[in-house]
Write a protein that holds these residues in place. Structure first.
Motif, PDB file in Angstrom:
ATOM      1  N   ALA A 120       0.825  -1.211   0.000  1.00 19.82           N
ATOM      2  CA  ALA A 120       0.000   0.000   0.000  1.00 19.82           C
ATOM      3  C   ALA A 120       0.862   1.265   0.000  1.00 19.82           C
ATOM      4  O   ALA A 120       0.606   2.215  -0.745  1.00 19.82           O
ATOM      5  CB  ALA A 120      -0.933  -0.022   1.203  1.00 19.82           C
ATOM      6  N   LEU A 157       4.883   5.099  -3.946  1.00 22.56           N
ATOM      7  CA  LEU A 157       4.952   6.426  -4.551  1.00 22.56           C
ATOM      8  C   LEU A 157       3.626   7.158  -4.362  1.00 22.56           C
ATOM      9  O   LEU A 157       3.582   8.373  -4.278  1.00 22.56           O
ATOM     10  CB  LEU A 157       5.247   6.289  -6.046  1.00 22.56           C
ATOM     11  CG  LEU A 157       6.629   5.735  -6.394  1.00 22.56           C
ATOM     12  CD1 LEU A 157       6.725   5.444  -7.884  1.00 22.56           C
ATOM     13  CD2 LEU A 157       7.704   6.719  -5.973  1.00 22.56           C
ATOM     14  N   GLY A 158       2.546   6.382  -4.300  1.00 16.91           N
ATOM     15  CA  GLY A 158       1.221   6.972  -4.106  1.00 16.91           C
ATOM     16  C   GLY A 158       1.143   7.776  -2.813  1.00 16.91           C
ATOM     17  O   GLY A 158       0.508   8.834  -2.772  1.00 16.91           O
ATOM     18  N   TYR A 203       5.288   1.922 -13.208  1.00 17.03           N
ATOM     19  CA  TYR A 203       5.783   2.175 -11.854  1.00 17.03           C
ATOM     20  C   TYR A 203       7.301   1.954 -11.802  1.00 17.03           C
ATOM     21  O   TYR A 203       8.029   2.704 -11.158  1.00 17.03           O
ATOM     22  CB  TYR A 203       5.078   1.205 -10.908  1.00 17.03           C
ATOM     23  CG  TYR A 203       4.969   1.634  -9.453  1.00 17.03           C
ATOM     24  CD1 TYR A 203       3.937   2.470  -9.024  1.00 17.03           C
ATOM     25  CD2 TYR A 203       5.870   1.168  -8.507  1.00 17.03           C
ATOM     26  CE1 TYR A 203       3.811   2.819  -7.694  1.00 17.03           C
ATOM     27  CE2 TYR A 203       5.748   1.520  -7.171  1.00 17.03           C
ATOM     28  CZ  TYR A 203       4.707   2.344  -6.772  1.00 17.03           C
ATOM     29  OH  TYR A 203       4.586   2.693  -5.453  1.00 17.03           O
ATOM     30  N   PHE A 218      -5.681   3.877  -5.386  1.00 13.29           N
ATOM     31  CA  PHE A 218      -4.315   3.589  -5.802  1.00 13.29           C
ATOM     32  C   PHE A 218      -3.483   3.273  -4.565  1.00 13.29           C
ATOM     33  O   PHE A 218      -2.727   2.310  -4.528  1.00 13.29           O
ATOM     34  CB  PHE A 218      -3.733   4.806  -6.533  1.00 13.29           C
ATOM     35  CG  PHE A 218      -2.341   4.586  -7.025  1.00 13.29           C
ATOM     36  CD1 PHE A 218      -2.099   3.762  -8.117  1.00 13.29           C
ATOM     37  CD2 PHE A 218      -1.257   5.193  -6.400  1.00 13.29           C
ATOM     38  CE1 PHE A 218      -0.805   3.554  -8.570  1.00 13.29           C
ATOM     39  CE2 PHE A 218       0.042   4.986  -6.861  1.00 13.29           C
ATOM     40  CZ  PHE A 218       0.266   4.165  -7.945  1.00 13.29           C
ATOM     41  N   SER A 219      -3.668   4.079  -3.552  1.00 15.37           N
ATOM     42  CA  SER A 219      -2.837   3.925  -2.371  1.00 15.37           C
ATOM     43  C   SER A 219      -3.082   2.603  -1.658  1.00 15.37           C
ATOM     44  O   SER A 219      -2.161   1.998  -1.132  1.00 15.37           O
ATOM     45  CB  SER A 219      -3.085   5.101  -1.431  1.00 15.37           C
ATOM     46  OG  SER A 219      -2.094   5.105  -0.453  1.00 15.37           O
ATOM     47  N   SER A 274      -3.806  -0.087  -3.093  1.00 10.47           N
ATOM     48  CA  SER A 274      -3.505  -1.148  -4.080  1.00 10.47           C
ATOM     49  C   SER A 274      -4.753  -1.907  -4.519  1.00 10.47           C
ATOM     50  O   SER A 274      -4.690  -3.101  -4.818  1.00 10.47           O
ATOM     51  CB  SER A 274      -2.487  -2.151  -3.519  1.00 10.47           C
ATOM     52  OG  SER A 274      -1.381  -1.524  -2.986  1.00 10.47           O
TER      53      SER A 274
HETATM   54  N1  PHE Z   1      -0.287   1.386  -3.363  1.00 10.54           N
HETATM   55  C1  PHE Z   1       0.892   1.637  -4.107  1.00 10.54           C
HETATM   56  C2  PHE Z   1       1.344   3.085  -3.874  1.00 10.54           C
HETATM   57  O1  PHE Z   1       0.732   3.801  -3.166  1.00 10.54           O
HETATM   58  C3  PHE Z   1       0.709   1.389  -5.573  1.00 10.54           C
HETATM   59  C4  PHE Z   1       0.105   0.074  -5.914  1.00 10.54           C
HETATM   60  C5  PHE Z   1      -1.044   0.047  -6.678  1.00 10.54           C
HETATM   61  C6  PHE Z   1       0.689  -1.113  -5.495  1.00 10.54           C
HETATM   62  C7  PHE Z   1      -1.636  -1.168  -7.021  1.00 10.54           C
HETATM   63  C8  PHE Z   1       0.114  -2.325  -5.850  1.00 10.54           C
HETATM   64  C9  PHE Z   1      -1.039  -2.350  -6.626  1.00 10.54           C
HETATM   65  O2  PHE Z   1       2.302   3.513  -4.421  1.00 10.54           O
END
Ligand code: PHE
Length: 447
Positions: free
Chosen positions: A22, A25-26, A108, A225-226, A228
């Motif tokens: 989780a 980078l988000g 990513y 996004f954060s 996941s």
């Molecule tokens: N949650 C991760 C972040 O905040 C990004 C991510 C997205 C990881 C989807 C896994 C799956 O950067």
């Protein structure tokens, strides 16, 4: 669970691995810059609300699908389907999530590669290799290819080692390092001139902006996004959790850590922007805040430059922090297709990891060679469309397809007392009705 399947060895191992996925980078880049772009504290308030009210229930849906299925995303979703149509739907959702995770990793890894390059740059500066420093921090195809490859190789190395020796062990090492670095940097930046202005912008909400549709859409996208979501990553991590664990508190711990770290990162980045401004670095152009990558790759390094020798150490620590956070996220992205390949085709883990890593790296290369047309496109395809749609479909699976008695039984595993909790009373119907509708509304609004 079959004897060959991996499993998290400890509760804390799971929490750190899922929080590692989780937190990335988000949190450290995306959240603070979006907050700064969308009215500071107003965004923070809306984000907190949506993270707990929509993203956490959706996170629980994915976690419980995985723990029940004890298999990759496609198999886990199939196990709760009762007829052929549902099983086909399960394939589409599960495979869609895996695809989304793979595509996500392809961009990513490029951004994470920049973080690795920027981590090395203070070292080349100290030894006086100025042309190397310039090369490392200048956008270029060769640099992008090399560092995407290095970062992908690191991810492949960890994933090939499996769940306990790879994901769990490395998350346990990297996550505490990340928190120590983040807290130290935030404390340092808060002592500098200009930080108080940043703190005010970050913490005092402009309530008039709170209900702006753009702000709400960005905040929900950021929360998904954060955490996941919509990538089958949480399903697969859930499948490595034992039946004796209390899922509700595990999920809550991960959500809290994720939100807390995003908030902490805001306490570092937003004040740092204002400190940079106080040092004469431009952070607004024509009244608009400089966009995400300019902010992290230009404004902050310019701030570090004004700090003399100390700035070299701060710069190293900051980009190391971003590299570590990216790595614990990318390992979860790679695990999604790898677990599917291992379980579906009976391929060995090492081989599956190499094949999937190579495919994803090839996609990264295609993006790098067509950067201006593909980079933004893949980001928006995965984060604005793929994640919310698949996340919503997972809620539909839990709410409408999974037989209620079986769902409730799964919830009871590891938590006999759950029948008396608020979660038990609210979550099942909330996931069935409120989550899909709310996610769909926000999504439609974003179109
Ligand atoms: N949650 C991760 C972040 O905040 C990004 C991510 C997205 C990881 C989807 C896994 C799956 O950067």
């Amino acid at each position: 669970m079959s004897g060959t399947r991996g499993k998290f060895n400890s509760r804390i191992g799971f929490i750190l691995a899922a929080a590692g996925s989780a937190v990335g980078l988000g949190n450290i880049w995306g959240f603070p810059t979006q907050a700064a772009e969308n009215g500071g504290a107003a965004f923070v308030v809306m984000y907190l609300l949506l993270a707990f009210c929509l993203a956490y229930p959706a996170f629980m849906a994915e976690l419980i699908i995985g723990r029940h299925g004890q298999a990759n995303a496609v198999e886990s979703l199939k196990k709760i389907s009762t007829n052929n149509v549902q099983r086909k739907f399960a394939f589409v959702v599960g495979f869609g999530g895996i695809l989304c995770a793979g595509l996500l990793m392809s961009f990513y890894a490029i951004v994470a590669g920049w973080m690795v390059a920027f981590t090395i740059e203070p070292i080349t500066t100290v030894v006086g290799a100025d042309s190397a420093s310039t090369w490392l921090t200048t956008h270029g195809t060769q640099r992008n290819l090399l560092f995407t490859l290095i970062f992908t190789a690191l991810t492949i190395f960890i994933i090939s080692r499996g769940v306990e020796n790879g994901i769990e062990r490395w998350s346990k090492r990297l996550m505490p390092a990340l928190v120590v670095l983040l807290v130290s940097l935030a404390i340092y930046v808060l002592t500098l001139e200009g930080a108080t202005d940043g703190l005010k912008a970050y913490l005092i909400p402009d309530t008039s902006r709170l209900l702006e549709p753009e702000l709400i859409v960005s905040a929900l996208g950021q929360a998904f996004f954060s955490l996941s979501l919509g990538t089958s990553v949480i399903i697969i991590y859930g499948s490595y959790v034992g039946k004796n664990e209390n899922l509700v508190s595990l999920g809550a711990s991960v959500t809290l850590i994720d939100v807390f770290i995003a908030f902490l990162a805001g306490l570092l980045i937003v004040p740092a922007m204002y400190v940079a401004q106080a040092q004469g670095v431009e952070i607004f152009r024509d009244g608009v805040l400089l966009s995400g990558d300019t902010l992290v790759l230009t404004v902050l390094p310019a701030l570090f430059d004004t700090m003399g020798n100390g700035g070299i150490i701060v710069s190293f620590a900051f980009f190391l922090l971003l590299s570590i956070a990216s790595l614990t996220s990318s390992i979860s992205m790679l695990e999604a297709p790898v677990s599917y390949t291992v379980e579906r085709f009976g391929v060995g883990r090492n081989k599956a990891t190499l094949i999937m890593g190579a495919i994803i790296f090839t996609v990264s290369c295609i993006i790098i060679f067509n950067f201006s047309s593909l980079f933004g496109f893949v980001i928006s395809l995965t984060t604005e469309y793929g994640q919310p749609i698949i996340g919503m479909l997972c809620c539909i699976f839990v709410g409408w397809i999974w037989q209620r008695s079986s769902l409730l039984n799964e919830l009871k595993n590891g938590n006999e007392q759950i029948e008396y909790s608020l979660f038990w009373k609210i979550w099942p119907w909330y996931t069935k009705l409120v989550c899909p509708v709310a996610i769909a509304l926000v999504f439609i609004n974003s179109l």
